[in-house]
Design an enzyme around this catalytic site. Structure first.
Site, mmCIF file in Angstrom:
data_model
loop_
_atom_site.group_PDB
_atom_site.id
_atom_site.type_symbol
_atom_site.label_atom_id
_atom_site.label_comp_id
_atom_site.label_asym_id
_atom_site.label_seq_id
_atom_site.Cartn_x
_atom_site.Cartn_y
_atom_site.Cartn_z
ATOM 1 N N PRO A 18 0.532 3.745 4.593
ATOM 2 C CA PRO A 18 -0.245 3.376 3.406
ATOM 3 C C PRO A 18 -1.502 2.541 3.675
ATOM 4 C CG PRO A 18 1.649 1.955 3.594
ATOM 5 C CD PRO A 18 1.767 2.958 4.709
ATOM 6 N N CYS A 19 -2.474 3.141 4.341
ATOM 7 C CA CYS A 19 -3.718 2.414 4.593
ATOM 8 C C CYS A 19 -4.484 2.166 3.298
ATOM 9 C CB CYS A 19 -4.580 3.133 5.619
ATOM 10 S SG CYS A 19 -4.973 4.825 5.210
ATOM 11 N N HIS A 20 -4.117 2.870 2.226
ATOM 12 C CA HIS A 20 -4.758 2.604 0.932
ATOM 13 C C HIS A 20 -4.417 1.208 0.413
ATOM 14 C CE1 HIS A 20 -0.804 4.328 -0.104
ATOM 15 N NE2 HIS A 20 -0.877 3.576 -1.202
#
Length: 169
Positions: free
Chosen positions: A130-132
């Site tokens: 989850p780099c968001h």
């Protein structure tokens, strides 16, 4: 939704692709056997891509993703540099519905914010890793190497959707 990741060094078999329709964007998942070897957002309105969307997997992913307190196990092909892998491992620890700044993660692992951003840019598994959930100190920040456009719009939608489903049990 969190993903419990088992990293594997190899993936055998023919590569198969599927497109999963999600409310914020379509995502293409490539597998070899039971190992995911890549994931990427489908940004075009390509009717061929839409035609091959897997409706069953779409409902499974949506159901799992919307259950913030659940964990799903996935096998991912280990890729990237040692540093990128270290960052991606930390990203997996950020809880659903939460964010962390580039700087905070950098301080946590003894690095720099720009290096964190570069590792996020190289993430081969958006949504899964989850780099968001990594944001700028004063704003949204970029996503997948972009600071505006379709990918940043996806990041905005992901964060909004996670905020909405964060307290669903």
């Amino acid at each position: 939704m969190t993903f419990s990741v088992e990293w594997v060094d190899t993936a055998e078999g023919l590569q198969e692709s599927q497109i999963i329709n999600l409310p914020f964007a379509d995502i293409k998942i490539d597998r070899r056997g039971d190992v995911i070897v890549s994931a990427d957002w489908v940004l075009s309105a390509d009717p061929v891509a839409k035609k091959h969307a897997d409706v069953t997997m779409t409902s499974v992913w949506l159901e799992c993703w919307q259950q913030a307190d659940k964990s799903t196990s996935l096998k991912l092909l280990k890729q990237g540099t040692c540093y990128q892998f270290k960052v991606w491992q930390e990203l997996l620890k950020i809880p659903f519905g939460h964010t962390m700044t580039y700087k905070a993660l950098a301080l946590q692992i003894g690095s720099g914010a720009r290096a964190i951003g570069n590792a996020c840019k190289k993430n081969p598994y958006p949504l899964i890793i989850p780099c968001h959930r990594i944001v700028a100190a004063h704003g949204l920040g970029g996503y997948s190497g972009e600071t505006q456009g379709d990918l940043v719009a996806i990041k905005r939608k992901l964060l909004a959707a996670e905020a909405m489903f964060k307290y669903v049990t």
